[in-house]
Design an enzyme around this catalytic site. Structure first.
Site, short mmCIF file in Angstrom:
data_model
loop_
_atom_site.label_atom_id
_atom_site.label_comp_id
_atom_site.label_asym_id
_atom_site.label_seq_id
_atom_site.Cartn_x
_atom_site.Cartn_y
_atom_site.Cartn_z
N GLY D 147 0.82 -1.20 0.00
CA GLY D 147 0.00 0.00 0.00
C GLY D 147 0.85 1.25 0.00
O GLY D 147 2.05 1.23 0.31
N CYS D 148 0.24 2.37 -0.33
CA CYS D 148 0.98 3.62 -0.47
C CYS D 148 1.52 4.11 0.87
O CYS D 148 2.70 4.43 1.00
CB CYS D 148 0.11 4.68 -1.15
SG CYS D 148 -1.52 4.90 -0.42
N TYR D 149 0.65 4.18 1.88
CA TYR D 149 1.12 4.60 3.20
C TYR D 149 2.16 3.63 3.74
O TYR D 149 3.14 4.02 4.39
CB TYR D 149 -0.04 4.64 4.21
CG TYR D 149 -0.91 5.85 4.15
CD1 TYR D 149 -0.39 7.12 4.37
CD2 TYR D 149 -2.28 5.74 3.91
CE1 TYR D 149 -1.20 8.24 4.34
CE2 TYR D 149 -3.10 6.86 3.89
CZ TYR D 149 -2.56 8.11 4.11
OH TYR D 149 -3.36 9.22 4.09
N ALA D 152 5.66 4.32 2.07
CA ALA D 152 6.35 5.50 2.60
C ALA D 152 6.82 5.26 4.03
O ALA D 152 7.93 5.64 4.41
CB ALA D 152 5.42 6.72 2.55
#
Lengths: 342, 342, 342, 342
Positions: D147-149, D152
């Site tokens: 996932g994106c979160y 990061a």
């Protein structure tokens, strides 16, 4: 004065409610919801008002509204007001209507541009078009409050049209609007990921404020046959800028143009004509319409820039101006003049 | 091909550098700084390139540039290029110039609009105005790359002007631009707290792209005497929308208007004419100019909407188109077509 | 009451001026410019006020100010106020100072964080730190108005610190601010093309509001040794959100946390503690600080979200609260509660 | 290589499609729509691609997909992929899945956080979690793209967790995301008039990326019991910033922290660790994750800032990294490194 407000949950209604709260002559504001059956706390219906908004929204009931109030504001959608306003009209009860339902005098015109059934001709005849700087409500009981684009555009065109300074078939209006004009209803064009960093034209030559502008322009100057009018959605929440172009009549000078604006608005509390072209930001939060112009001697074109806060001067603020006229109050009572800045 | 780029630190230069890096025929990109005396790391001069930008910017030196490169791009400001380009012109060394210094054929016109001394007449005569869809660089050695507003506006007007479809004195252009067009230089009008939630007109009737547009329009159609042209700064970083209004000549039909656009651009790689009016977002990041039109039978007005990415089609991208023409490469080589979305 | 305002041209001064205009007890507002030598029209110094702003800004003169006013507000920059305030302190003349010059009790601390010379110790001793919900100005004549970040953060931490509910070394504050906090001064970080679509941290562990927050926190709870505090610039004009994290002490329950907030602010006019985490928009334009919290039983962390309008509750609005205390006026007099929406 | 893409109409799918078009080893991209029954032109399904997008989207059919392609990408929503992927798993056909359906190894965890039925345990066991910098796809046939979160946050925490440099229960993550992470679906929180000029927290302690982050963190360092994780919606279209806070272990120095990051990422093509804290804008349009850190000797806290483009490094870009690993291609093939700027 006791006031009723129908439709506080839309953007126009929210802002009108705030303005009524600040009005020195308004002692009571009673909220009504057209489609509600029980009382609902305002803080729940409009969370952005915060938990300190303790008012209740009551179910809509004509008799109750008439008994408890001196005037009713409709901040309901076009097509809704005309369905519910008849009893008020019949009773001669004061109404200030922010929708477009009673602005056009010809039912066929309404139906062509709004794609909905029009109100009865007699009711349309009785309604008063409340462009505040150009008339007085007088004894009229039903005020049709002008549209936001119409307000910005008409105030910018009035000195030119009334004084016959421009070639009547040369008017082009490039109007830009923030997203609040499109209301709370979710749509792709106002989805942040699409609106942001974008410019989107919509309803080109088909915006429902066009006939309203034409009706008033022709009342001022019957020679004006039509206007070219486009609307562009900009990534800003509040405000309208109407950039207006027209060819001046031969012999018209820049000084005459300036003089026409100065004369027209010399006694206007809320129209400011200045030496420079206004920016949108200088009117946000206020009831001002700021105007500026530039004459181009090469093209013989005059460019007029008109900016308003669409939810104040273009809606609730002008409604308050009409309230003030209707009840003989001070013309500037309750109207905001402090710009939101920066 | 070995290329020199003078002025990589401005927004136009940054984007051109990225485009050159993606060009299949470009094997070397050498960076030069007009006002530098020693080498400077690109990552230091333009932090936004990130630490992976390991190139160096070298001091500007004519002989070095000629010896090490096949072509030089100037992404320097107006007024700067004309001061440094003379040796390249004298030597017949290939130059693609993104500034406005060699676009206008009349020195007096340049001086009137730019408020700076013009380049010599002979140099102006030798320069080729590189509006990529309307001509070929051919044997010209000095390409004056068109301005961003000029590109958007001329591509939108070309079919109308060339085919004599509009009344020549009726053109109004309401152009909107994002802030990157104003460059990196700090200014009140581009200070976030002022730009955000705002619309600001600037240089009305005085923008320096007006004479460039007129020069080309009159080459296409000498009857066009002038245009009304306004520029509005919008709270968007990238992109220009030119909304163009004109009265059509009597008898002109919507079909003729559409046909003129389709015919004009049938072989254009980077101009797309579609059935709907384009939005700005659909060209950001690309070399496309997207066009759409609407004819209003009531006003006899045609509205043309033209959108570009000002830093690509309006600057570096068109410079690459001119590079491709100059060196006989594929017309679409190295040009981006992938829109930034959402 | 007659009031003097020094520094109306900055964002803080502009907004304070608007608030003073709306204050029922303020009969006169006299404007003074620190670096002016002649009178200047306000509409010229701050064009965004519009042409209807007819007030004049007068040259700064201590004797004049004292003679003509009952109180003076300084909306001047840190480092400036301390240079000009001495005569007022010496005379016991009422001052409300929006700068950071008199907030810190230790000169060495001021010099470390502000990189400027501190005011004299005696003056610092005499100044009253006016966090409006936690004290009364009483007989103090010099009010140091708290900083914007300090206000948002201290109001969010007060119930936790005062009631000893959190582990003292566990506080992390991730504060986000709009650009108006950085003022009118042009800077790369607030250049629209850089700020827009961006998030930028600045002054991490070095923001000058850190010592002010620590001084007050330790007055409440000497066990708190330090806080971790970061500031992120967001593409918004107005508002601060402080997101505050801390580990609760063993045995602390969610109910205790909620009760602490409710008890602390039960009589506060301008702090609203609600059941949901607040969004920034719900306080813009108002003097409210809105608070919400969430307890995470897995991490034993409490997250407190505190939002304010930095220019009102974080500057001019709190200054008005202090004015009201100083002169025994109604605590809520002249303070805005109407949110800007949408 | 022939590739299938299911779900091109969502933001993630759109961007992945653009990346695949730029990949040197991809010769064919076939589009399929999960809920389509006939072919649909891409330019109609996603107007923003423009009229030059001539590809067709075909109805979804497993056999067709397997016969015509070498690999299939799922850019479908959580809950959808697990319903349609079984035949591919059974056949050992290569899949790269951008949804969250196969990221978590425990079905109960999936059901708790996603509120949907989980995929079968055997399928979850077979799936490979493709955090590209920390592993190799090897012979795995089913890649669950992070996932994106999670991307990061994990890239920012990896050096700290793997090297045991921080107190395991002290991690706080304040993550900020642009609106594109919420997709095309209309919602009040992403309605422009609400999102603009606002900050909104959502899913605090409840975001479905939390278990995915924990699963990986505990694989690296089983002592980490939990993290505090909040998400704030910011008025930006693209990008995520994870600001990560943790107390360092006693004796840990700033130099050790820096060394851990430098060592961890010394061979990483797409993770850049720099001397300054990164801003969001420097990664938009690229596959980079940019990292920076600051150690505070007063609080013994390390602040790590991690920025990515959520639709590239946080979705389609990392999917391409996994494609490159799966098929033994160059690790950087087809991945964008040119930042969108300004």
């Amino acid at each position: 004065m006791k006031t009723a407000l129908v439709g506080v949950t839309g953007y126009g209604g929210m802002v009108l409610y705030q303005l009524l709260q600040q009005h020195p002559a308004v002692t009571e504001i009673n909220l009504y919801g057209h489609s509600q059956t029980t009382d609902q706390p305002l803080s729940e219906a409009v969370p952005m008002f915060g938990i300190s908004a303790t008012a209740m929204i009551h179910p809509y009931d004509v008799a109750t509204i008439m008994a408890a109030n001196d005037v009713v504001f409709f901040a309901t959608s076009a097509g809704v007001t005309s369905q519910v306003a008849a009893p008020f009209i019949a009773a001669g009860f004061p109404v200030i209507d922010l929708s477009g339902d009673y602005r056009l005098k010809q039912p066929a015109t309404y139906e062509k541009w709004y794609h909905k059934p029009a109100a009865p001709q007699a009711a349309l005849d009785a309604a008063y078009y409340g462009l505040a700087e150009f008339g007085q409500v007088g004894s009229a009981k039903y005020v049709a409050n002008p549209g936001c684009y119409a307000t910005a555009t008409l105030l910018g065109l009035a000195p030119l049209a009334q004084n016959d300074l421009i070639q009547p078939d040369s008017i082009v209006v490039d109007a830009k609007s923030g997203t609040s004009g499109a209301g709370k209803k979710l749509a792709t064009s106002t989805h942040f990921s699409q609106t942001n960093e974008n410019l989107q034209l919509y309803k080109v030559d088909q915006h429902q404020h066009i006939p309203e502008i034409m009706q008033q322009l022709q009342a001022w100057n019957p020679e004006i046959p039509a206007i070219e009018f486009t609307t562009t959605l900009i990534p800003v929440t509040r405000g309208i800028m109407s950039t207006i172009y027209a060819k001046v009549k031969p012999g018209t000078t820049a000084e005459q143009l300036v003089a026409a604006f100065e004369t027209t608005y010399q006694h206007a509390d809320f129209v400011r004509f200045g030496a420079t072209l206004p920016m949108l930001k200088q009117v946000q939060g206020t009831n001002f319409c700021d105007l500026g112009l530039q004459y181009n001697p090469v093209t013989h074109n005059v460019t007029v820039v008109s900016v308003i806060d669409n939810l104040i001067k273009g809606a609730g603020g002008q409604a308050i101006q009409n309230l003030n006229q209707m009840f003989g109050l001070d013309a500037a009572a309750g109207l905001p003049t402090h710009v939101i800045m920066p």
